[in-house]
Design a protein around this motif. Structure first.
Motif, mmCIF file in Angstrom:
data_model
loop_
_atom_site.group_PDB
_atom_site.id
_atom_site.type_symbol
_atom_site.label_atom_id
_atom_site.label_comp_id
_atom_site.label_asym_id
_atom_site.label_seq_id
_atom_site.Cartn_x
_atom_site.Cartn_y
_atom_site.Cartn_z
ATOM 1 N N LEU A 1 0.829 -1.208 0.000
ATOM 2 C CA LEU A 1 0.000 0.000 0.000
ATOM 3 C C LEU A 1 0.865 1.260 0.000
ATOM 4 O O LEU A 1 1.913 1.305 0.656
ATOM 5 C CB LEU A 1 -0.919 0.019 1.223
ATOM 6 C CG LEU A 1 -1.947 -1.111 1.331
ATOM 7 C CD1 LEU A 1 -2.626 -1.078 2.685
ATOM 8 C CD2 LEU A 1 -2.975 -1.026 0.206
ATOM 9 N N LYS A 2 0.422 2.273 -0.712
ATOM 10 C CA LYS A 2 1.084 3.574 -0.706
ATOM 11 C C LYS A 2 0.583 4.374 0.488
ATOM 12 O O LYS A 2 -0.622 4.499 0.696
ATOM 13 C CB LYS A 2 0.795 4.325 -2.006
ATOM 14 C CG LYS A 2 1.354 3.634 -3.242
ATOM 15 C CD LYS A 2 0.979 4.384 -4.513
ATOM 16 C CE LYS A 2 1.524 3.682 -5.744
ATOM 17 N NZ LYS A 2 1.140 4.380 -7.001
ATOM 18 N N CYS A 3 1.532 4.927 1.251
ATOM 19 C CA CYS A 3 1.161 5.654 2.470
ATOM 20 C C CYS A 3 1.399 7.157 2.379
ATOM 21 O O CYS A 3 0.691 7.942 3.000
ATOM 22 C CB CYS A 3 1.954 5.103 3.659
ATOM 23 S SG CYS A 3 1.268 3.599 4.341
ATOM 24 N N HIS A 4 2.450 7.544 1.667
ATOM 25 C CA HIS A 4 2.815 8.961 1.619
ATOM 26 C C HIS A 4 3.321 9.293 0.230
ATOM 27 O O HIS A 4 4.016 8.476 -0.373
ATOM 28 C CB HIS A 4 3.908 9.252 2.665
ATOM 29 C CG HIS A 4 4.127 10.716 2.885
ATOM 30 N ND1 HIS A 4 3.321 11.468 3.708
ATOM 31 C CD2 HIS A 4 5.059 11.575 2.386
ATOM 32 C CE1 HIS A 4 3.761 12.727 3.703
ATOM 33 N NE2 HIS A 4 4.804 12.799 2.905
ATOM 34 N N PRO A 5 2.936 10.458 -0.305
ATOM 35 C CA PRO A 5 2.066 11.484 0.266
ATOM 36 C C PRO A 5 0.608 11.022 0.321
ATOM 37 O O PRO A 5 0.219 10.099 -0.410
ATOM 38 C CB PRO A 5 2.247 12.663 -0.701
ATOM 39 C CG PRO A 5 2.617 12.029 -1.994
ATOM 40 C CD PRO A 5 3.449 10.840 -1.644
ATOM 41 N N PRO A 6 -0.188 11.657 1.160
ATOM 42 C CA PRO A 6 -1.574 11.200 1.364
ATOM 43 C C PRO A 6 -2.389 11.108 0.073
ATOM 44 O O PRO A 6 -3.219 10.211 -0.067
ATOM 45 C CB PRO A 6 -2.155 12.258 2.312
ATOM 46 C CG PRO A 6 -0.964 12.750 3.084
ATOM 47 C CD PRO A 6 0.166 12.751 2.106
ATOM 48 N N HIS A 7 -2.157 12.024 -0.879
ATOM 49 C CA HIS A 7 -2.971 12.003 -2.103
ATOM 50 C C HIS A 7 -2.663 10.790 -2.984
ATOM 51 O O HIS A 7 -3.419 10.491 -3.912
ATOM 52 C CB HIS A 7 -2.773 13.301 -2.894
ATOM 53 C CG HIS A 7 -1.376 13.501 -3.421
ATOM 54 N ND1 HIS A 7 -0.877 12.817 -4.515
ATOM 55 C CD2 HIS A 7 -0.376 14.316 -2.997
ATOM 56 C CE1 HIS A 7 0.361 13.206 -4.755
ATOM 57 N NE2 HIS A 7 0.698 14.100 -3.847
ATOM 58 N N ALA A 8 -1.549 10.085 -2.694
ATOM 59 C CA ALA A 8 -1.200 8.903 -3.491
ATOM 60 C C ALA A 8 -1.913 7.644 -3.016
ATOM 61 O O ALA A 8 -1.869 6.613 -3.689
ATOM 62 C CB ALA A 8 0.316 8.681 -3.444
ATOM 63 N N ARG A 9 -2.566 7.718 -1.855
ATOM 64 C CA ARG A 9 -3.209 6.529 -1.301
ATOM 65 C C ARG A 9 -4.430 6.123 -2.110
ATOM 66 O O ARG A 9 -5.244 6.959 -2.492
ATOM 67 C CB ARG A 9 -3.654 6.794 0.140
ATOM 68 C CG ARG A 9 -2.515 7.110 1.088
ATOM 69 C CD ARG A 9 -3.047 7.591 2.428
ATOM 70 N NE ARG A 9 -1.959 8.020 3.301
ATOM 71 C CZ ARG A 9 -2.106 8.787 4.380
ATOM 72 N NH1 ARG A 9 -3.333 9.196 4.712
ATOM 73 N NH2 ARG A 9 -1.065 9.130 5.103
ATOM 74 N N ASN A 10 -4.539 4.851 -2.368
ATOM 75 C CA ASN A 10 -5.746 4.292 -2.977
ATOM 76 C C ASN A 10 -6.545 3.646 -1.851
ATOM 77 O O ASN A 10 -6.389 2.463 -1.547
ATOM 78 C CB ASN A 10 -5.380 3.263 -4.049
ATOM 79 C CG ASN A 10 -6.601 2.739 -4.782
ATOM 80 O OD1 ASN A 10 -7.743 2.984 -4.377
ATOM 81 N ND2 ASN A 10 -6.377 2.002 -5.855
ATOM 82 N N LEU A 11 -7.400 4.429 -1.235
ATOM 83 C CA LEU A 11 -8.102 3.963 -0.042
ATOM 84 C C LEU A 11 -9.074 2.832 -0.331
ATOM 85 O O LEU A 11 -9.487 2.123 0.592
ATOM 86 C CB LEU A 11 -8.820 5.136 0.632
ATOM 87 C CG LEU A 11 -7.886 6.205 1.233
ATOM 88 C CD1 LEU A 11 -8.716 7.322 1.868
ATOM 89 C CD2 LEU A 11 -6.945 5.597 2.258
ATOM 90 N N ASP A 12 -9.420 2.637 -1.597
ATOM 91 C CA ASP A 12 -10.272 1.496 -1.932
ATOM 92 C C ASP A 12 -9.576 0.173 -1.613
ATOM 93 O O ASP A 12 -10.238 -0.853 -1.416
ATOM 94 C CB ASP A 12 -10.623 1.520 -3.421
ATOM 95 C CG ASP A 12 -11.616 2.619 -3.765
ATOM 96 O OD1 ASP A 12 -12.263 3.130 -2.836
ATOM 97 O OD2 ASP A 12 -11.719 2.965 -4.955
ATOM 98 N N LEU A 13 -8.237 0.197 -1.577
ATOM 99 C CA LEU A 13 -7.468 -1.009 -1.303
ATOM 100 C C LEU A 13 -7.036 -1.121 0.159
ATOM 101 O O LEU A 13 -6.498 -2.154 0.556
ATOM 102 C CB LEU A 13 -6.224 -1.046 -2.202
ATOM 103 C CG LEU A 13 -6.490 -1.094 -3.707
ATOM 104 C CD1 LEU A 13 -5.177 -1.049 -4.475
ATOM 105 C CD2 LEU A 13 -7.287 -2.332 -4.086
ATOM 106 N N TRP A 14 -7.253 -0.068 0.939
ATOM 107 C CA TRP A 14 -6.875 -0.114 2.356
ATOM 108 C C TRP A 14 -7.927 -0.929 3.121
ATOM 109 O O TRP A 14 -9.116 -0.582 3.105
ATOM 110 C CB TRP A 14 -6.799 1.295 2.936
ATOM 111 C CG TRP A 14 -5.544 2.034 2.579
ATOM 112 C CD1 TRP A 14 -4.982 2.152 1.341
ATOM 113 C CD2 TRP A 14 -4.691 2.755 3.468
ATOM 114 N NE1 TRP A 14 -3.836 2.900 1.398
ATOM 115 C CE2 TRP A 14 -3.627 3.287 2.686
ATOM 116 C CE3 TRP A 14 -4.718 3.008 4.832
ATOM 117 C CZ2 TRP A 14 -2.603 4.053 3.243
ATOM 118 C CZ3 TRP A 14 -3.709 3.777 5.390
ATOM 119 C CH2 TRP A 14 -2.664 4.288 4.602
#
Length: 324
Positions: free
Chosen positions: A108-121
């Motif tokens: 999972l991508k954590c930083h920067p916040p805008h890079a996060r794909n929260l659908d996968l969190w």
């Protein structure tokens, strides 16, 4: 690419670096020499007094373990999308018949916040997202500090040193959480294929006391990295080897599996800002008078794009393709 003697393994004391001593002016010069030696000889060291809270570490470890204990259908809610490494699945699957590593992982991508794909969190365990967000921020801050002192050990100073540290503070962090099940025939499987990281700095946290990580020593011997409570394993990636003009190592490492015990680890891949050129340090070249042995690429983003466009079998000697 150096071919390791897979039959030679060793238990050896690995270097330990104390972040508290690096921060203390009275002890800094001595600890910088220790850091310089660790980066030259190993490219990997155990970091103590790193400042990450015990509670934050405990919460992250519990939630990561909790995720891997979920039923398969629940974990599949975070499954990778086609053409992407992010999410739950296997890394670098390039063809159908490929022999896969003996592990289960989520990236999972954590930083920067805008890079996060929260659908996968994952939403389960319930505190997973909160724990990972805090952990990712702690690792980002730690990478900034570690990069600063690695630069100092290399002899970088003033504006270039500030730029290096700031770049890691503004850069990216991705977290790979990996579960290695017990393996009935460990001699016939590999937890993770030997490779060198294409990152700037990798920070590894063990979620238990089961060893598995091994680093390749200069004499072609695999050395087991012990899971020492309270430490974080710092592993230099190829970006830092390029920056040091080959002075510091991005070591080959692998994961072996255990016949009776499972293992869980959390690796955070920390990279400098995408706008930072990737090449040998100008100050280092000026001070040593040595020619650059690596090309300078326009950005770390270009460096990573080159890496991820290659197949896994080409990824290990990837750094050689940058040599002049």
């Amino acid at each position: 690419m150096v071919v390791a003697d897979h039959h030679r393994e060793s238990l050896q004391d690995l270097p330990r670096i104390d972040l508290g001593k690096l921060m203390d002016l009275a002890s800094r010069s001595t600890e910088l020499r220790n850091l310089d030696s660790a980066c030259r000889e190993w490219g990997l060291f155990l970091l103590v007094n790193h400042g990450v809270s015990d509670e934050g570490m405990r919460m992250t470890k519990e939630n990561v373990r909790g995720f891997f204990e979920l039923p398969h259908h629940e974990k599949q809610k975070s499954a990778q999308r086609p053409g992407s490494l992010e999410g739950y699945g296997q890394a670098f699957v390039t063809y159908h018949e490929q022999k896969l590593d003996w592990n289960d992982m989520i990236f999972l991508k954590c930083h920067p916040p805008h890079a996060r794909n929260l659908d996968l969190w994952p939403r389960n365990p319930p505190e997973f997202r909160m724990a990972l967000e805090k952990y990712g921020e702690d690792m980002r801050k730690l990478a900034e500090a570690v990069a600063k002192y690695i630069g100092m050990a290399l002899g970088i100073h003033e504006e270039e040193l500030d730029l290096l540290a700031k770049s890691f503070g503004e850069g990216s962090c991705q977290v790979r959480m990996t579960y290695y099940p017990a393996c009935p025939e460990p001699e016939r499987a590999v937890g993770m294929t030997p490779h060198a990281d294409a990152t700037g700095i990798t920070l590894l946290t063990e979620c238990g006391n089961v060893a598995g990580l091994q680093v390749l020593r200069k004499d072609n011997c695999w050395v087991t990295v012990p899971p020492v409570p309270g430490t974080i394993v710092v592993n230099l990636g190829q970006i830092m080897e390029v920056y040091s003009n080959g002075t510091y190592r991005a070591p080959d490492h692998r994961v072996v599996v255990n016949k009776e015990k499972e293992r869980v680890s959390i690796a955070t891949f920390c990279n400098p800002s995408p706008s930072l050129p990737v090449g040998p340090s100008p100050q280092l070249l000026a001070a040593t008078g040595l020619p650059p042995i690596f090309q300078t690429l326009s950005s770390s983003e270009e460096f990573m794009q080159r890496f991820y466009s290659r197949k896994l079998l080409d990824a290990v000697p990837f750094i050689d393709s940058l040599k002049l």
